[in-house]
Design an enzyme around this catalytic site. Structure first.
Site, PDB file in Angstrom:
ATOM      1  N   GLY A 251      28.911  39.211  43.990  1.00 33.96           N
ATOM      2  CA  GLY A 251      29.630  39.331  45.889  1.00 33.96           C
ATOM      3  C   GLY A 251      30.404  38.465  46.676  1.00 33.96           C
ATOM      4  O   GLY A 251      30.476  38.787  47.265  1.00 33.96           O
ATOM      5  N   GLU A 293      25.387  36.225  39.046  1.00 36.48           N
ATOM      6  CA  GLU A 293      26.356  37.029  38.521  1.00 36.48           C
ATOM      7  C   GLU A 293      28.216  36.975  39.797  1.00 36.48           C
ATOM      8  O   GLU A 293      28.791  37.939  39.706  1.00 36.48           O
ATOM      9  CB  GLU A 293      26.255  38.459  39.060  1.00 36.48           C
ATOM     10  CG  GLU A 293      25.109  38.667  37.725  1.00 36.48           C
ATOM     11  CD  GLU A 293      24.498  39.987  37.792  1.00 36.48           C
ATOM     12  OE1 GLU A 293      23.679  40.201  36.524  1.00 36.48           O
ATOM     13  OE2 GLU A 293      24.866  41.133  38.796  1.00 36.48           O
ATOM     14  N   ARG A 296      34.174  37.679  41.040  1.00 35.78           N
ATOM     15  CA  ARG A 296      35.491  36.921  42.139  1.00 35.78           C
ATOM     16  C   ARG A 296      36.023  35.640  42.868  1.00 35.78           C
ATOM     17  O   ARG A 296      37.217  35.670  42.373  1.00 35.78           O
ATOM     18  CB  ARG A 296      35.165  38.474  43.060  1.00 35.78           C
ATOM     19  CG  ARG A 296      36.709  37.689  44.130  1.00 35.78           C
ATOM     20  CD  ARG A 296      36.259  38.736  45.987  1.00 35.78           C
ATOM     21  NE  ARG A 296      35.552  39.705  45.944  1.00 35.78           N
ATOM     22  CZ  ARG A 296      35.843  41.393  45.389  1.00 35.78           C
ATOM     23  NH1 ARG A 296      37.742  41.368  45.162  1.00 35.78           N
ATOM     24  NH2 ARG A 296      35.156  42.161  45.359  1.00 35.78           N
ATOM     25  N   ARG A 333      44.393  47.610  44.260  1.00 33.83           N
ATOM     26  CA  ARG A 333      43.301  47.132  45.558  1.00 33.83           C
ATOM     27  C   ARG A 333      44.109  47.534  46.870  1.00 33.83           C
ATOM     28  O   ARG A 333      43.247  48.223  48.002  1.00 33.83           O
ATOM     29  CB  ARG A 333      42.872  45.354  45.522  1.00 33.83           C
ATOM     30  CG  ARG A 333      41.966  45.367  43.970  1.00 33.83           C
ATOM     31  CD  ARG A 333      41.735  44.375  44.145  1.00 33.83           C
ATOM     32  NE  ARG A 333      40.568  43.642  45.265  1.00 33.83           N
ATOM     33  CZ  ARG A 333      40.438  43.122  46.020  1.00 33.83           C
ATOM     34  NH1 ARG A 333      41.723  42.966  46.334  1.00 33.83           N
ATOM     35  NH2 ARG A 333      39.513  42.931  47.383  1.00 33.83           N
ATOM     36  N   TYR A 337      41.747  50.235  48.145  1.00 36.17           N
ATOM     37  CA  TYR A 337      40.955  49.244  49.583  1.00 36.17           C
ATOM     38  C   TYR A 337      41.406  48.537  50.823  1.00 36.17           C
ATOM     39  O   TYR A 337      40.551  48.125  51.401  1.00 36.17           O
ATOM     40  CB  TYR A 337      39.841  47.810  48.593  1.00 36.17           C
ATOM     41  CG  TYR A 337      39.619  48.590  47.489  1.00 36.17           C
ATOM     42  CD1 TYR A 337      38.806  48.990  47.077  1.00 36.17           C
ATOM     43  CD2 TYR A 337      39.484  47.101  46.427  1.00 36.17           C
ATOM     44  CE1 TYR A 337      37.698  49.553  46.118  1.00 36.17           C
ATOM     45  CE2 TYR A 337      38.591  47.270  45.354  1.00 36.17           C
ATOM     46  CZ  TYR A 337      38.106  48.259  44.904  1.00 36.17           C
ATOM     47  OH  TYR A 337      36.730  48.592  43.623  1.00 36.17           O
ATOM     48  N   CYS A 364      56.384  55.330  42.054  1.00 34.79           N
ATOM     49  CA  CYS A 364      56.441  56.341  43.051  1.00 34.79           C
ATOM     50  C   CYS A 364      55.418  56.983  43.545  1.00 34.79           C
ATOM     51  O   CYS A 364      55.515  57.892  43.393  1.00 34.79           O
ATOM     52  CB  CYS A 364      57.085  57.831  41.410  1.00 34.79           C
ATOM     53  SG  CYS A 364      58.371  58.347  42.242  1.00 34.79           S
ATOM     54  N   GLU A 365      55.341  56.499  44.839  1.00 34.59           N
ATOM     55  CA  GLU A 365      53.652  56.664  45.271  1.00 34.59           C
ATOM     56  C   GLU A 365      54.632  56.032  46.486  1.00 34.59           C
ATOM     57  O   GLU A 365      55.243  54.703  47.004  1.00 34.59           O
ATOM     58  CB  GLU A 365      52.790  56.220  44.985  1.00 34.59           C
ATOM     59  CG  GLU A 365      52.298  56.698  43.709  1.00 34.59           C
ATOM     60  CD  GLU A 365      51.612  58.250  44.159  1.00 34.59           C
ATOM     61  OE1 GLU A 365      51.865  58.361  45.152  1.00 34.59           O
ATOM     62  OE2 GLU A 365      51.958  58.729  43.032  1.00 34.59           O
ATOM     63  N   TYR A 393      40.464  41.635  39.874  1.00 37.87           N
ATOM     64  CA  TYR A 393      40.748  43.100  39.629  1.00 37.87           C
ATOM     65  C   TYR A 393      42.047  43.742  39.482  1.00 37.87           C
ATOM     66  O   TYR A 393      42.178  44.224  40.273  1.00 37.87           O
ATOM     67  CB  TYR A 393      39.552  43.627  40.928  1.00 37.87           C
ATOM     68  CG  TYR A 393      38.116  43.580  40.779  1.00 37.87           C
ATOM     69  CD1 TYR A 393      37.345  43.876  39.604  1.00 37.87           C
ATOM     70  CD2 TYR A 393      37.752  42.239  41.510  1.00 37.87           C
ATOM     71  CE1 TYR A 393      36.234  43.835  39.173  1.00 37.87           C
ATOM     72  CE2 TYR A 393      36.413  42.495  41.570  1.00 37.87           C
ATOM     73  CZ  TYR A 393      35.594  43.524  40.537  1.00 37.87           C
ATOM     74  OH  TYR A 393      34.406  42.915  40.171  1.00 37.87           O
TER      75      TYR A 393
END
Length: 439
Positions: A251, A293, A296, A333, A337, A364-365, A393
């Site tokens: 993280g 771990e 990112r 993302r 987010y 198309c959004e 990601y």
């Protein structure tokens, strides 16, 4: 992006083009087409070594496992093996890819809140190093399957320590209300530890905690350490639990925009290590092996996405839209987010911005927006837009929405480019389709 502080091997050449790994990104875009993920391999190696060398300098037994959900493929697993890393996988697909890459199975840790019987059996057959057990169902199933195969498997219990990191709600995982892990405060974790110790085919070696993602301070980690070690000394005294491994997850945040101010890896690692030493000394318990771990923080800002600019739309007194040939199909993302990014025109890097554009994707959004309000030089024809820090990601969450093929991925190092993942074709996108039967 502060051009005086470009990450890794990024430079600006005499043609005012952005280079990565000694290669002109404009040439990469021409060779491999766009959208294109470009990874700075020297920067990934540097980050791996920062984690490992801090532990070595402090003379602490440790494992640093690449959290491969950030970005997985054969080549990245092989790179991590070269750097002596361990590996965190969260699915049968990631596990299979790691084995195909020749990654040492004894250094693979298997995570996930709903591992299937098929996945667990495969991991047992591959003789992986450790399961991170997430719930009672998995604990019982793993013991049963290991018994059938007449093996004893090492496990960690994933616990939620009640620490909520300062991060987005969707990527906070250490608080009490989470789909992950055994709760430390309500007694679930203790119950799981007692059951695991009594089981014949699992070997409980320690605890795992992951408090969230994109974290910029050490406070949350230090609180988690204190809670975990205080609890385990109670367990040691009451039912003989021995903490051999303390896995503090990952993280660790990276810089996406100038507002982000992550701690340097050595500084963060030293504060974590010092807290474990302090707390174990205070409690009079043996120093555990520390596992981490990072995902990112190893690959995030080592990745850059190259796009070609396309159509424009001006909404007077509101904004100017500038579309690119990718979007939420290669970077979900911002839509998922509200993640923030920045970028430059790779073929006009130092040219002064005169306009402000909102970078729109081609899906198309209405929500397919990559960057709001990006200062750039005036764009009158096709340019190459480089969006920074897309290495985590991005590709791993890419989709074929609107039947858009996923981009290629290129590794660059020492003026050499290597195609790690080829670009999908329309044939690839259709390869699983089955025609409707006709009479």
């Amino acid at each position: 992006m502060n051009l005086t502080k470009l990450p890794g091997t990024m430079t600006i050449n005499t043609e005012d083009h952005l280079t990565i790994g000694g290669i002109d990104t404009v040439l990469l875009a021409d060779k491999y087409q766009t959208p294109l993920f470009v990874y700075d391999i020297a920067l990934i190696r540097e980050r791996c070594r920062e984690f490992k060398e801090t532990f070595e300098r402090k003379q602490i037994n440790a494992q640093v496992a690449y959290a491969s959900k950030a970005f997985s493929c054969l080549a990245i697993y092989q790179l991590m093996a070269q750097e002596g890393m361990s590996l965190d996988v969260v699915s049968g697909g990631e596990l299979y890819t790691a084995i195909q890459a020749g990654f040492p199975s004894e250094k693979i840790h298997f995570h996930g809140n709903n591992k299937t019987m098929t996945e667990i059996n495969a991991a047992l057959d591959y003789q992986i190093g450790c399961f991170v057990v997430d719930n009672f169902n998995e604990l019982n199933l793993l013991n049963q399957l290991a018994s059938k195969k007449e093996v004893i498997v090492k496990i960690l219990l994933r616990v939620t320590p009640g620490v909520e990191a300062h991060t987005h709600n969707y990527i906070s995982t250490g608080q009490e209300d989470s789909k992950f892990g055994f709760d430390l405060m309500n007694g679930q974790a203790e119950q799981a530890a007692i059951q695991a110790i009594e089981m014949s085919n699992v070997d409980l070696i320690g605890l795992h905690s992951h408090i969230g993602s994109q974290i910029f301070e050490s406070d949350g980690f230090l609180m988690a350490i204190d809670k975990l070690l205080s609890k385990t000394i109670d367990w040691q005294n009451t039912f003989g639990f021995k903490l051999s491994v303390l896995n503090l997850g990952g993280g660790f945040g990276i810089r996406y925009t100038e507002e982000d101010q992550p701690l340097a890896i050595p500084e963060l690692m030293e504060s974590i290590i010092d807290e474990v030493i302090l707390k174990t000394t205070e409690l009079g318990v043996e120093m555990p092996e520390i596992w981490l771990e990072p995902g990112r923080s190893l690959v995030g800002d080592a990745g850059t996405t190259l796009y070609e600019t396309g159509s424009q739309k001006e909404v007077p007194n509101v904004r100017n839209y500038l579309a690119v040939d990718g979007g939420m199909s290669d970077n979900i993302r911002p839509a998922l987010y509200d993640a923030k990014y920045t970028g430059v025109l790779a073929n006009r890097v130092t040219e002064q911005p005169t306009e402000t554009y909102s970078i729109a994707g081609k899906c198309c959004e209405s929500g397919d927006m990559l960057i709001w309000d990006l200062p750039l030089p005036k764009v009158q024809e096709a340019n190459i837009l480089a969006v920074f820090s897309t290495g985590a990601y991005g590709y791993s969450m890419a989709s074929n929405y609107n039947r858009i093929p996923r981009p290629a991925v290129v590794f660059v190092e020492n003026s050499t480019d290597f195609l790690a993942i080829r670009r999908e074709t329309y044939v690839d996108v259709m390869q699983l389709d089955i025609p409707f039967p006709t009479e």
